[in-house]
Scaffold this motif. Structure first.
Motif, PDB file in Angstrom:
ATOM      1  N   THR A  27       0.850  -1.185   0.000  1.00  0.00           N
ATOM      2  CA  THR A  27       0.000   0.000   0.000  1.00  0.00           C
ATOM      3  C   THR A  27       0.890   1.241   0.000  1.00  0.00           C
ATOM      4  OG1 THR A  27      -1.695  -1.181   1.232  1.00  0.00           O
ATOM      5  CG2 THR A  27      -1.846   1.215   1.223  1.00  0.00           C
ATOM      6  N   TYR A  28       0.526   2.212  -0.818  1.00  0.00           N
ATOM      7  CA  TYR A  28       1.320   3.436  -0.971  1.00  0.00           C
ATOM      8  C   TYR A  28       0.437   4.649  -0.764  1.00  0.00           C
ATOM      9  CZ  TYR A  28       4.786   0.319  -2.769  1.00  0.00           C
ATOM     10  OH  TYR A  28       5.684  -0.706  -2.870  1.00  0.00           O
ATOM     11  N   LEU A  29       1.060   5.729  -0.311  1.00  0.00           N
ATOM     12  CA  LEU A  29       0.367   6.992  -0.153  1.00  0.00           C
ATOM     13  C   LEU A  29       0.928   7.961  -1.179  1.00  0.00           C
ATOM     14  CD1 LEU A  29      -1.787   8.259   1.653  1.00  0.00           C
ATOM     15  CD2 LEU A  29       0.054   9.214   3.030  1.00  0.00           C
ATOM     16  N   ILE A  30       0.048   8.468  -2.018  1.00  0.00           N
ATOM     17  CA  ILE A  30       0.423   9.474  -3.007  1.00  0.00           C
ATOM     18  C   ILE A  30       0.022  10.823  -2.434  1.00  0.00           C
ATOM     19  CG2 ILE A  30       0.077  10.307  -5.350  1.00  0.00           C
ATOM     20  CD1 ILE A  30      -0.826   7.412  -6.034  1.00  0.00           C
ATOM     21  N   THR A  31       0.989  11.712  -2.277  1.00  0.00           N
ATOM     22  CA  THR A  31       0.719  13.040  -1.729  1.00  0.00           C
ATOM     23  C   THR A  31       0.954  14.081  -2.813  1.00  0.00           C
ATOM     24  OG1 THR A  31       1.528  12.277   0.411  1.00  0.00           O
ATOM     25  CG2 THR A  31       1.303  14.651   0.124  1.00  0.00           C
ATOM     26  N   ALA A  32       0.006  14.992  -2.959  1.00  0.00           N
ATOM     27  CA  ALA A  32       0.134  16.093  -3.913  1.00  0.00           C
ATOM     28  C   ALA A  32       0.071  17.390  -3.121  1.00  0.00           C
ATOM     29  CB  ALA A  32      -0.976  16.039  -4.951  1.00  0.00           C
ATOM     30  N   SER A  33       1.149  18.173  -3.187  1.00  0.00           N
ATOM     31  CA  SER A  33       1.178  19.420  -2.418  1.00  0.00           C
ATOM     32  C   SER A  33       1.561  20.594  -3.307  1.00  0.00           C
ATOM     33  CB  SER A  33       2.147  19.305  -1.240  1.00  0.00           C
ATOM     34  OG  SER A  33       3.442  18.989  -1.690  1.00  0.00           O
ATOM     35  N   SER A  34       0.889  21.705  -3.052  1.00  0.00           N
ATOM     36  CA  SER A  34       1.185  22.959  -3.751  1.00  0.00           C
ATOM     37  C   SER A  34       1.154  24.064  -2.705  1.00  0.00           C
ATOM     38  CB  SER A  34       0.133  23.221  -4.831  1.00  0.00           C
ATOM     39  OG  SER A  34      -1.118  23.510  -4.227  1.00  0.00           O
ATOM     40  N   ASP A  35       1.337  25.299  -3.145  1.00  0.00           N
ATOM     41  CA  ASP A  35       1.258  26.427  -2.204  1.00  0.00           C
ATOM     42  C   ASP A  35      -0.109  26.499  -1.539  1.00  0.00           C
ATOM     43  OD1 ASP A  35       3.830  27.107  -2.824  1.00  0.00           O
ATOM     44  OD2 ASP A  35       3.279  28.718  -4.206  1.00  0.00           O
ATOM     45  N   GLU A  36      -1.139  26.075  -2.272  1.00  0.00           N
ATOM     46  CA  GLU A  36      -2.514  26.234  -1.800  1.00  0.00           C
ATOM     47  C   GLU A  36      -3.113  24.980  -1.184  1.00  0.00           C
ATOM     48  OE1 GLU A  36      -4.234  29.273  -2.372  1.00  0.00           O
ATOM     49  OE2 GLU A  36      -2.275  30.002  -3.031  1.00  0.00           O
ATOM     50  N   ASN A  37      -2.634  23.808  -1.586  1.00  0.00           N
ATOM     51  CA  ASN A  37      -3.331  22.566  -1.267  1.00  0.00           C
ATOM     52  C   ASN A  37      -2.391  21.457  -0.824  1.00  0.00           C
ATOM     53  OD1 ASN A  37      -6.137  23.238  -2.358  1.00  0.00           O
ATOM     54  ND2 ASN A  37      -4.847  23.688  -4.121  1.00  0.00           N
ATOM     55  N   LEU A  38      -2.938  20.530  -0.040  1.00  0.00           N
ATOM     56  CA  LEU A  38      -2.240  19.301   0.325  1.00  0.00           C
ATOM     57  C   LEU A  38      -3.287  18.194   0.378  1.00  0.00           C
ATOM     58  CD1 LEU A  38       0.189  17.668   1.327  1.00  0.00           C
ATOM     59  CD2 LEU A  38      -0.367  18.423   3.625  1.00  0.00           C
ATOM     60  N   VAL A  39      -3.157  17.234  -0.542  1.00  0.00           N
ATOM     61  CA  VAL A  39      -4.111  16.123  -0.592  1.00  0.00           C
ATOM     62  C   VAL A  39      -3.348  14.827  -0.735  1.00  0.00           C
ATOM     63  CG1 VAL A  39      -6.036  17.481  -1.499  1.00  0.00           C
ATOM     64  CG2 VAL A  39      -4.439  16.430  -3.083  1.00  0.00           C
ATOM     65  N   SER A  40      -3.972  13.731  -0.331  1.00  0.00           N
ATOM     66  CA  SER A  40      -3.312  12.446  -0.500  1.00  0.00           C
ATOM     67  C   SER A  40      -4.322  11.368  -0.837  1.00  0.00           C
ATOM     68  CB  SER A  40      -2.520  12.082   0.752  1.00  0.00           C
ATOM     69  OG  SER A  40      -3.359  12.057   1.869  1.00  0.00           O
TER      70      SER A  40
END
Length: 86
Positions: A67-80
């Motif tokens: 199982t893996y966690l994909i994290t997407a982060s920007s100046d405005e957002n953080l989602v996984s």
């Protein structure tokens, strides 16, 4: 925020997957793939726009089963999102 990512197919074979970004503005998003112990397997900057953006992610080395966690982060957002490799 309304930002989300979706990874598919899920479950997956560990060679590649698609990432769909929704709800982000025109921004750079750092995508990181880690296993549940926190070991990093992939990291790349993507430029997304405010439409739904889909990128094919090709992995240099096949991900081991797990199982893996994909994290997407920007100046405005953080989602996984979790993805399962079979």
């Amino acid at each position: 925020s309304s930002a989300q990512i979706n990874a598919f197919p899920n479950p997956n074979d560990g060679n590649s997957f698609n990432l769909e970004f929704t709800g982000f503005g025109d921004e750079e998003v750092l995508v990181v793939v880690r296993d549940i112990q926190g070991k990093e397997y992939y990291s790349k900057m993507y430029l997304v726009n405010d439409n739904n953006t889909i990128y094919a992610v090709s992995l240099t080395d096949k991900l081991p089963v797990g199982t893996y966690l994909i994290t997407a982060s920007s100046d405005e957002n953080l989602v996984s999102k979790k993805i399962v490799v079979q």
